[in-house]
Design a protein around this motif. Structure first.
Motif, PDB file in Angstrom:
ATOM      1  N   ALA A 132       0.821  -1.214   0.000  1.00  0.00           N
ATOM      2  CA  ALA A 132       0.000   0.000   0.000  1.00  0.00           C
ATOM      3  C   ALA A 132       0.853   1.262   0.000  1.00  0.00           C
ATOM      4  CB  ALA A 132      -0.923   0.001   1.212  1.00  0.00           C
ATOM      5  N   ASP A 133       2.023   1.195   0.586  1.00  0.00           N
ATOM      6  CA  ASP A 133       2.916   2.359   0.658  1.00  0.00           C
ATOM      7  C   ASP A 133       3.704   2.572  -0.628  1.00  0.00           C
ATOM      8  OD1 ASP A 133       2.069   2.847   3.231  1.00  0.00           O
ATOM      9  OD2 ASP A 133       3.789   1.869   4.185  1.00  0.00           O
ATOM     10  N   GLY A 134       3.502   1.700  -1.623  1.00  0.00           N
ATOM     11  CA  GLY A 134       4.186   1.860  -2.892  1.00  0.00           C
ATOM     12  C   GLY A 134       5.649   1.460  -2.863  1.00  0.00           C
ATOM     13  N   LYS A 135       6.037   0.654  -1.898  1.00  0.00           N
ATOM     14  CA  LYS A 135       7.437   0.253  -1.773  1.00  0.00           C
ATOM     15  C   LYS A 135       7.790  -0.959  -2.636  1.00  0.00           C
ATOM     16  CE  LYS A 135       7.782   1.912   3.005  1.00  0.00           C
ATOM     17  NZ  LYS A 135       8.014   1.532   4.418  1.00  0.00           N
ATOM     18  N   ALA A 136       6.796  -1.702  -3.069  1.00  0.00           N
ATOM     19  CA  ALA A 136       7.053  -2.948  -3.788  1.00  0.00           C
ATOM     20  C   ALA A 136       7.436  -2.685  -5.239  1.00  0.00           C
ATOM     21  CB  ALA A 136       5.831  -3.856  -3.737  1.00  0.00           C
ATOM     22  N   LEU A 137       8.395  -3.456  -5.720  1.00  0.00           N
ATOM     23  CA  LEU A 137       8.729  -3.472  -7.139  1.00  0.00           C
ATOM     24  C   LEU A 137       8.265  -4.820  -7.680  1.00  0.00           C
ATOM     25  CD1 LEU A 137      10.013  -2.282  -9.649  1.00  0.00           C
ATOM     26  CD2 LEU A 137      12.222  -3.208  -8.906  1.00  0.00           C
ATOM     27  N   GLY A 138       7.037  -4.863  -8.173  1.00  0.00           N
ATOM     28  CA  GLY A 138       6.456  -6.117  -8.610  1.00  0.00           C
ATOM     29  C   GLY A 138       5.500  -6.666  -7.559  1.00  0.00           C
ATOM     30  N   LYS A 139       5.099  -7.888  -7.734  1.00  0.00           N
ATOM     31  CA  LYS A 139       4.127  -8.516  -6.864  1.00  0.00           C
ATOM     32  C   LYS A 139       4.741  -8.924  -5.522  1.00  0.00           C
ATOM     33  CE  LYS A 139       0.498  -9.601  -7.356  1.00  0.00           C
ATOM     34  NZ  LYS A 139      -0.155 -10.759  -8.005  1.00  0.00           N
ATOM     35  N   VAL A 140       3.906  -8.884  -4.483  1.00  0.00           N
ATOM     36  CA  VAL A 140       4.292  -9.326  -3.154  1.00  0.00           C
ATOM     37  C   VAL A 140       3.650 -10.684  -2.912  1.00  0.00           C
ATOM     38  CG1 VAL A 140       4.071  -8.855  -0.682  1.00  0.00           C
ATOM     39  CG2 VAL A 140       4.561  -6.987  -2.284  1.00  0.00           C
ATOM     40  N   VAL A 141       4.448 -11.620  -2.429  1.00  0.00           N
ATOM     41  CA  VAL A 141       3.975 -12.998  -2.246  1.00  0.00           C
ATOM     42  C   VAL A 141       4.199 -13.438  -0.800  1.00  0.00           C
ATOM     43  CG1 VAL A 141       4.230 -15.391  -3.012  1.00  0.00           C
ATOM     44  CG2 VAL A 141       4.473 -13.520  -4.665  1.00  0.00           C
TER      45      VAL A 141
END
Length: 329
Positions: A314-323
């Motif tokens: 939600a904070d926009g920290k991910a680069l791609g999908k989170v698993v």
């Protein structure tokens, strides 16, 4: 089995509890889950921000999954115990989710996992691939001769849309930040930096000013407004995030078709579920022919860290999908 249970939308707290393993019913298989894919809809459901999809509480949430079949209903013919499968199978109104050791999955919603992908990679595919496919193929009727613009081309739905369009032979331009240029180009698309190139400049450079045949919008809002005049006459704009009011006059004057994609419909309404399973079969074929590779954030989360994973996304920290890893409970 162990499962994360949501009891209160106001707090969004998930509690690890022991619950009964679902009993097999007709048309279903029991899957031992290895990994659960996380999407924005998951944390919106958990925090009460998705009234159109939220289950009655207490509930097990979580939408995507990859795992191994451990039991099969006697009317199921196309799957067997021991098959590795994946799919968008639950976590919404009426369907238990994937933040648990097991899930009862409608066989119409699943497909065999690509043999060349890990469980972690497979769990990252279903919701985003289905959303991208429904927009480009089902709605926009993508053709090899089309020029395609994908807004948010390195995001969850966006990077799937780019790869689907490239696999269909289309000329693809993807908008993203400069840091994601290499990712975009590795998929075979041209890159456009959203900070330095306007939509008009993008149309001029990549279509000689004619406009794109198909535009896939993933972020809605002002970004959707920006492309209303960026297609050819009678072009097609698809959005997976059209939740704001906009003036459609600019697109209407060009006879543009605008389509919304709501990928949860088959699960919520028990309608066209087999179509989702059929689409995932195509995803498997594309992956096994090295035309589809999910982009996965390197940060790993266990089932004990789901809220942390939701916040990270939600904070926009991910680069791609989170698993989420479900195996170590």
């Amino acid at each position: 089995m162990k499962a994360l249970v949501l009891k209160d939308y106001a707090t969004g707290i998930l509690t690890l509890e022991t619950v009964d393993i679902p009993k097999i019913i007709q048309g279903h298989v029991l899957v031992k889950i290895a990994t659960s894919g996380t999407n924005p809809i998951d944390y919106k459901i958990r925090t009460g921000q998705a009234p159109y999809a939220m289950p009655e509480l207490p509930a097990i949430i979580g939408t995507d999954m990859a795992g191994t079949i451990v039991a099969v209903a006697n009317d199921v013919e196309n799957f067997a115990v021991g098959d590795d499968v994946y799919g968008l199978v639950g976590g919404v109104r009426g369907l238990a989710g994937t933040l648990a050791e097991y899930v009862l999955a409608d066989v119409r919603l699943i497909a065999l996992k690509p043999k060349n992908l890990s469980m972690r990679e497979a769990a990252a595919i279903p919701l985003t691939f289905l959303t991208a496919w429904e927009g480009l193929i089902d709605r926009a009727n993508l053709k090899p001769e089309h020029t395609v613009l994908v807004q948010g081309g390195a995001g969850g739905v966006g990077h799937m849309a780019v790869q689907i369009a490239v696999a269909h032979g289309a000329k693809v331009v993807a908008i993203a930040s400069q840091a994601k240029k290499d990712i975009i180009e590795s998929y075979g698309a041209a890159f456009s930096d959203y900070k330095t190139q306007s939509i008009d400049e993008c149309v001029s450079e990549f279509t000689d000013g004619k406009g794109f045949d198909v535009i896939y919008n993933t972020n809605g809002g002002t970004q959707l407004e920006q492309v209303l005049e960026a297609t050819v006459p009678y072009g097609h704009i698809v959005s997976s995030n059209a939740f704001t009011e906009i003036n459609l006059a600019p697109s209407s004057l060009r006879n543009v078709t605008i389509s919304g994609v709501f990928v949860l419909w088959p699960m919520l309404e028990n309608d066209r579920r087999q179509h989702h399973g059929d689409i995932l079969k195509i995803a498997t074929q594309l992956a096994e022919s090295n035309q589809l590779k999910p982009l996965i954030d390197p940060k790993e989360f266990s089932i004990h860290q789901v809220v942390e994973a939701h916040n990270y996304l939600a904070d926009g920290k991910a680069l791609g999908k989170v698993v989420i890893d479900i195996t170590n409970i």
